[in-house]
Design a protein around this motif. Sequence first.
Motif, PDB file in Angstrom:
ATOM      1  N   SER A  20       0.874  -1.141  -0.104  1.00 16.33           N
ATOM      2  CA  SER A  20       0.123  -0.041   0.046  1.00 16.33           C
ATOM      3  C   SER A  20       0.949   1.200   0.021  1.00 16.33           C
ATOM      4  CB  SER A  20      -0.970   0.081   1.181  1.00 16.33           C
ATOM      5  OG  SER A  20      -1.869   1.131   1.240  1.00 16.33           O
ATOM      6  N   ASN A  21       0.264   2.289  -0.369  1.00 17.00           N
ATOM      7  CA  ASN A  21       1.090   3.502  -0.376  1.00 17.00           C
ATOM      8  C   ASN A  21       1.119   4.101   0.996  1.00 17.00           C
ATOM      9  OD1 ASN A  21       2.232   5.595  -2.010  1.00 17.00           O
ATOM     10  ND2 ASN A  21       0.641   7.088  -1.524  1.00 17.00           N
ATOM     11  N   VAL A  22       0.324   3.632   1.917  1.00 18.58           N
ATOM     12  CA  VAL A  22       0.659   4.070   3.244  1.00 18.58           C
ATOM     13  C   VAL A  22       1.299   2.913   4.065  1.00 18.58           C
ATOM     14  CG1 VAL A  22      -0.693   4.893   5.300  1.00 18.58           C
ATOM     15  CG2 VAL A  22      -1.183   5.725   3.185  1.00 18.58           C
ATOM     16  N   PRO A  23       2.406   3.040   4.694  1.00 16.20           N
ATOM     17  CA  PRO A  23       2.758   1.951   5.554  1.00 16.20           C
ATOM     18  C   PRO A  23       1.623   1.331   6.685  1.00 16.20           C
ATOM     19  CG  PRO A  23       4.074   3.834   5.702  1.00 16.20           C
ATOM     20  CD  PRO A  23       3.059   4.159   5.050  1.00 16.20           C
ATOM     21  N   PRO A  24       1.433   0.065   6.656  1.00 18.57           N
ATOM     22  CA  PRO A  24       0.468  -0.462   7.379  1.00 18.57           C
ATOM     23  C   PRO A  24       0.659  -0.387   8.898  1.00 18.57           C
ATOM     24  CG  PRO A  24       2.183  -2.095   6.528  1.00 18.57           C
ATOM     25  CD  PRO A  24       2.268  -1.100   5.844  1.00 18.57           C
ATOM     26  N   VAL A  25      -0.162  -0.616   9.591  1.00 17.39           N
ATOM     27  CA  VAL A  25      -0.049  -0.266  10.995  1.00 17.39           C
ATOM     28  C   VAL A  25       0.701  -1.611  11.497  1.00 17.39           C
ATOM     29  CG1 VAL A  25      -1.298  -0.107  13.457  1.00 17.39           C
ATOM     30  CG2 VAL A  25      -1.875   1.395  11.397  1.00 17.39           C
ATOM     31  N   PRO A  26       1.873  -1.728  12.337  1.00 19.69           N
ATOM     32  CA  PRO A  26       2.216  -2.875  12.930  1.00 19.69           C
ATOM     33  C   PRO A  26       1.187  -3.662  13.774  1.00 19.69           C
ATOM     34  CG  PRO A  26       3.692  -1.334  13.309  1.00 19.69           C
ATOM     35  CD  PRO A  26       2.464  -0.305  12.718  1.00 19.69           C
ATOM     36  N   ARG A  27       0.851  -4.937  13.476  1.00 19.17           N
ATOM     37  CA  ARG A  27      -0.349  -5.928  14.073  1.00 19.17           C
ATOM     38  C   ARG A  27       0.722  -6.878  14.974  1.00 19.17           C
ATOM     39  NH1 ARG A  27      -5.056  -5.581  11.975  1.00 19.17           N
ATOM     40  NH2 ARG A  27      -5.478  -5.874  14.282  1.00 19.17           N
ATOM     41  N   ALA A  28       1.301  -6.264  15.995  1.00 22.14           N
ATOM     42  CA  ALA A  28       2.198  -6.986  16.725  1.00 22.14           C
ATOM     43  C   ALA A  28       1.137  -7.994  17.752  1.00 22.14           C
ATOM     44  CB  ALA A  28       3.047  -6.216  17.583  1.00 22.14           C
ATOM     45  N   ARG A  29       0.159  -7.552  18.102  1.00 18.44           N
ATOM     46  CA  ARG A  29      -0.506  -8.190  18.909  1.00 18.44           C
ATOM     47  C   ARG A  29      -1.154  -9.551  18.108  1.00 18.44           C
ATOM     48  NH1 ARG A  29      -6.170  -8.411  18.752  1.00 18.44           N
ATOM     49  NH2 ARG A  29      -6.171  -6.501  17.323  1.00 18.44           N
ATOM     50  N   VAL A  30      -1.543  -9.397  16.992  1.00 18.81           N
ATOM     51  CA  VAL A  30      -1.811 -10.520  16.122  1.00 18.81           C
ATOM     52  C   VAL A  30      -0.670 -11.351  15.800  1.00 18.81           C
ATOM     53  CG1 VAL A  30      -2.923 -11.144  13.911  1.00 18.81           C
ATOM     54  CG2 VAL A  30      -3.844  -9.041  15.248  1.00 18.81           C
ATOM     55  N   LEU A  31       0.448 -10.845  15.449  1.00 16.42           N
ATOM     56  CA  LEU A  31       1.625 -11.634  15.257  1.00 16.42           C
ATOM     57  C   LEU A  31       2.109 -12.404  16.498  1.00 16.42           C
ATOM     58  CD1 LEU A  31       1.416 -10.010  12.609  1.00 16.42           C
ATOM     59  CD2 LEU A  31       4.090  -9.738  12.614  1.00 16.42           C
ATOM     60  N   ASP A  32       1.759 -11.787  17.591  1.00 15.90           N
ATOM     61  CA  ASP A  32       2.353 -12.475  18.741  1.00 15.90           C
ATOM     62  C   ASP A  32       1.548 -13.736  19.101  1.00 15.90           C
ATOM     63  OD1 ASP A  32       4.407 -10.986  19.230  1.00 15.90           O
ATOM     64  OD2 ASP A  32       3.480  -9.682  20.835  1.00 15.90           O
ATOM     65  N   THR A  33       0.171 -13.712  18.779  1.00 16.37           N
ATOM     66  CA  THR A  33      -0.669 -14.754  18.692  1.00 16.37           C
ATOM     67  C   THR A  33      -0.268 -15.831  17.950  1.00 16.37           C
ATOM     68  OG1 THR A  33      -2.888 -13.441  19.038  1.00 16.37           O
ATOM     69  CG2 THR A  33      -3.111 -15.508  18.290  1.00 16.37           C
ATOM     70  N   VAL A  34       0.225 -15.676  16.678  1.00 12.63           N
ATOM     71  CA  VAL A  34       0.684 -16.850  16.038  1.00 12.63           C
ATOM     72  C   VAL A  34       2.143 -17.302  16.347  1.00 12.63           C
ATOM     73  CG1 VAL A  34       1.426 -17.236  13.711  1.00 12.63           C
ATOM     74  CG2 VAL A  34      -0.499 -15.766  13.913  1.00 12.63           C
ATOM     75  N   ARG A  35       2.965 -16.311  16.917  1.00 14.84           N
ATOM     76  CA  ARG A  35       4.218 -16.926  17.278  1.00 14.84           C
ATOM     77  C   ARG A  35       4.036 -17.584  18.653  1.00 14.84           C
ATOM     78  NH1 ARG A  35       9.656 -15.381  16.295  1.00 14.84           N
ATOM     79  NH2 ARG A  35       8.827 -13.595  14.950  1.00 14.84           N
ATOM     80  N   CYS A  36       3.196 -17.330  19.345  1.00 20.60           N
ATOM     81  CA  CYS A  36       3.086 -18.030  20.428  1.00 20.60           C
ATOM     82  C   CYS A  36       2.493 -19.440  20.479  1.00 20.60           C
ATOM     83  CB  CYS A  36       2.552 -17.212  21.689  1.00 20.60           C
ATOM     84  SG  CYS A  36       3.450 -15.799  22.158  1.00 20.60           S
ATOM     85  N   ALA A  37       1.809 -19.467  19.294  1.00 16.80           N
ATOM     86  CA  ALA A  37       1.071 -20.726  19.366  1.00 16.80           C
ATOM     87  C   ALA A  37       2.158 -21.766  18.991  1.00 16.80           C
ATOM     88  CB  ALA A  37      -0.048 -20.676  18.484  1.00 16.80           C
ATOM     89  N   PRO A  38       1.817 -23.238  19.167  1.00 16.74           N
ATOM     90  CA  PRO A  38       2.497 -24.274  18.562  1.00 16.74           C
ATOM     91  C   PRO A  38       2.627 -24.381  17.021  1.00 16.74           C
ATOM     92  CG  PRO A  38       1.072 -25.025  20.236  1.00 16.74           C
ATOM     93  CD  PRO A  38       0.639 -23.584  20.109  1.00 16.74           C
ATOM     94  N   PRO A  39       4.046 -24.690  16.642  1.00 21.44           N
ATOM     95  CA  PRO A  39       4.052 -24.558  15.171  1.00 21.44           C
ATOM     96  C   PRO A  39       3.210 -25.419  14.335  1.00 21.44           C
ATOM     97  CG  PRO A  39       5.882 -25.530  16.094  1.00 21.44           C
ATOM     98  CD  PRO A  39       5.311 -24.875  17.375  1.00 21.44           C
ATOM     99  N   GLY A  40       2.268 -25.117  13.612  1.00 24.33           N
ATOM    100  CA  GLY A  40       1.491 -25.949  12.971  1.00 24.33           C
ATOM    101  C   GLY A  40       1.625 -26.123  11.503  1.00 24.33           C
ATOM    102  N   LYS A  41       0.892 -27.185  10.769  1.00 25.16           N
ATOM    103  CA  LYS A  41       1.016 -27.382   9.396  1.00 25.16           C
ATOM    104  C   LYS A  41       0.242 -26.155   8.772  1.00 25.16           C
ATOM    105  CE  LYS A  41       2.036 -30.033   6.772  1.00 25.16           C
ATOM    106  NZ  LYS A  41       3.379 -29.954   5.863  1.00 25.16           N
ATOM    107  N   LEU A  42      -0.866 -25.454   9.272  1.00 27.03           N
ATOM    108  CA  LEU A  42      -1.731 -24.764   8.858  1.00 27.03           C
ATOM    109  C   LEU A  42      -1.977 -23.334   9.643  1.00 27.03           C
ATOM    110  CD1 LEU A  42      -3.611 -23.706   6.523  1.00 27.03           C
ATOM    111  CD2 LEU A  42      -5.352 -25.208   7.360  1.00 27.03           C
ATOM    112  N   THR A  43      -1.552 -22.128   9.023  1.00 23.96           N
ATOM    113  CA  THR A  43      -2.341 -21.225   9.894  1.00 23.96           C
ATOM    114  C   THR A  43      -3.426 -20.685   9.107  1.00 23.96           C
ATOM    115  OG1 THR A  43      -0.114 -20.641  11.004  1.00 23.96           O
ATOM    116  CG2 THR A  43      -1.710 -18.852  10.531  1.00 23.96           C
ATOM    117  N   LEU A  44      -4.604 -20.612   9.548  1.00 20.00           N
ATOM    118  CA  LEU A  44      -5.968 -20.180   8.778  1.00 20.00           C
ATOM    119  C   LEU A  44      -6.217 -19.008   9.311  1.00 20.00           C
ATOM    120  CD1 LEU A  44      -7.857 -20.822   6.698  1.00 20.00           C
ATOM    121  CD2 LEU A  44      -9.089 -22.301   8.452  1.00 20.00           C
TER     122      LEU A  44
END
Length: 913
Positions: free
Chosen positions: A19-43
């Motif tokens: 996008s022409n405008v830098p996205p707002v960092p979604r650290a909260r959402v990314l941390d949810t994924v990072r803290c979860a056990p690694p899986g075959k699929l992130t949906l």
Amino acid sequence: MLTRTLLPLLQAKFRPPSSNVPPVPRARVLDTVRCAPPGKLTLITAPPGYGKTAVMRQLFEQRRGDNAVTAWLGLDAADNDFAQLARCVADAVRAVHPAFGEPVAPLLRGGANVSDAAITHTLANALSALDREIYLFVEDVHELTDDRALEVLRQLIVGTAAHVRLIVSSRTHFDVGLGRLRATGGLVELTWDDLRFDEGEIRRFFRQANSLDLATEVVGAIAAKTEGWAAALQLASIAGRDAPALTSLLDRLDGSSQAIAAYLAEEVLHHLEPNLRHFLLRIGTLRRVCAPLCEAVTGRRDAALMLDRIVALNLFVFATDDRARWLRFHPLLCDFLAREMERTCPDDLAAVRRAASDWFETRGAYDEAVDYAFDGGDVRRAARILDQHAYDLWTAGHQSRLDGWARRIPPRVRRAHFNLRLIQAWSLVLAGKAESAVRIVDGVSRDLAALPSAKARSRRPDHAAVFGDVLFVRLMMAYYAEDIEATEALCERWLNGAYSDDPFRLGAVETVLAGIRGLEYDFSYARRYAAVIGDALEETSAFYGPLWLYTILGAGYLGAGLTLDAFAALQKALAFATRVGGAGTPLAAMPATILARAYYDRNEVAQAQRLIGRYAAVPERLNFPDYQICAFFVPVRLLACNGAYAAALALLDEHERAAADADSRPERVTAHLVHERVRLLVRLRRHAELVELGRAGALDRDCGSFHPRSPGTAARAVWAQARARADLARGEHKLTLDLTRRWVRFARARGVPRLELEFRLLAALAYAAGGDRRGEQRELRAAIGIAGEQQLLQPLLDERDQLRTAMALACDTVAQTAPELGAFVGAVRAALGDADGTERAAAAGPVQSGELTPRERDVVCLVAKGLSNREIGEVLGLAEGTVKWNLHQVFGKLDVRRRSQAVWRARELGLLV
């Protein structure tokens, strides 16, 4: 060939949109994924506008920073096709991992009927073979509704190694067996509730987008009105450029998400100047846009400047390549603009899509051109594009899409487009659906004949080309049916008519001509032109062409028993298939399975077993007769070698059932199935079944119908062997002798060593059944000589149960008369378990007419004293069989037939003291 303008469009599918405008960092959402056990699929599942793409992009950057392989694939409606999706997945990985190669693309470029499962397994195996962790990001999976396309992603999730992970976004539920993934900890899920912006993220968003520092109460009001919906925030930031305008806007919003989207989109359009609004309204209905495309659909020469203004205003637009040459709009805005066009100027909407179709067609992107023609409601235009470019689309791997597109065209329209119908017929030929293909080709022929006049048709070059294509499909149908006369006539007619200078078509017809003549055991054409045909085919985009050529040649040489030629061609075919498609793929299965028989012929059983075992798992029985034959011939013979006749018969039953399900099958496949069954029933002494098979398998026809003649020689030879064995089982050895003599003469005249070998072995069996040991030995000596020259050891050993002793004796003779075959004779003896054969051969020495070896003189002396063979063996320390062999050598050298004659002749020559 695609122009440079189109290349970024293709590359855009393999890069996250920006996008022409830098996205707002979604650290909260990314941390949810990072803290979860690694899986075959992130949906990631959420309705439009909740920021799925932004989160996917940030996850993409995060994983790339972890030094993993990160591949991106953005889907659209055009990817709702099995072949297209499989190709896109391969290309997406190759875009970031060039060493990935092309394991799938050659299987999708036409010319090989390969199952969906085989292709998805090939792709999954190639991904699993990567030595680094790989994350495949797949955006907008909701575009996939076809079960075959969805199966590609299912297989990538469940059929790949643990280090292959998928991150998938979709507007709707994506069913890939989520229950099992949840139970095993293989699933990480994000929904719209996880993606909603909280108040802190809303504050950061407006600070970045509008440079606004909003008061806490305003942020709270925005959160309440929009429920953290990213699309509403984006549209609000465009419509409300300052705090008062934003507050006024919020006061007028209700709580409906769709109402928010519609209202804010209207606000966006309302604030645009008319010129820019009119421009956006037209281009916003297209899936992706670039300046040249916009010029074509709007007629404006300043399209590039207008696009720059849209980007500067951040009108819900995303760049799909690094240099922003291609852009796409948010789906919500696209949907709204399309509705507006349909409501206010539907004719303009159709015109825009037709103009887009024309633009893509002129640049060689025929699939996009067809899609936009359908979008514009112009089925006749779609039919015309498909008709003119069906061959290009087919060789580019769009076979399944061609079928889907064709079904969308009414029959009355499709009837006028011959090329499209012929491509459908050709695809049916490759799929083994001959009857359906014949109906289509016959229909095209009738419609061509119904044109006003031959003279009028001749003035239409396109009709002349269609006549050539009709011939091309007909000759292919005749070839796969192994109708030799028809195939040769059609090939000659096509080549003499000079219907096309396309190297693929030309090479394909010449390959067919070489192959069909090989079925008559005439390889002169193949030997003369094979190299030239191969060079021409390697220059075409249809990569399976050289593979097809060398497989056909190798199979023909193998059938004739020309072992060295067969190995050279088949190994070349397998190397080519492995290079372009990877080892273990269906592309390699065809030459590899035939090569397994070549190894079997040389008694290299371990190699044959390895190849058959590796490719037996390929679920698709390719529509090529020699492949189909070898797929059952080799495993059945291997089982029989180990005495597992019942298991071999059960396996043959399985292949018989599979062959019976086919639309049609060549006579040669049927003949081989019958012959192998006859062999096994004889071994198992199941005579009642043998009699019944003779009736049902057409073995009780007049004997003359099994005599050699052309055309149809290859199939007739197998039928003749089956009949000869059946006659032997019925005690009719004289009928067998008559039949085998005819075929031996034919084989010698044509120079076909396998046929001569196989029929001499059958003749030996017939002589043995009639008690004629001299005739049996004569045939076996000739058979061993032929087998030795071509290294065809296993065909000898396949008859050892009934001919073991006689074969050992014949080996001794051949060892003396043809010392150059010593190594081969040793291999035969070893396989027969003939321990004292080596002793006999060493004692004998070289044979010269009229000259006896010391051992032979000793034998004659003892014969002269009246000793029996057993007594002579006791005196000389030899086995009785060795004495017989030495005495047989004496008879041959002295040109006599009886013991008394040998003694008299030896005395006459002064060989006895």
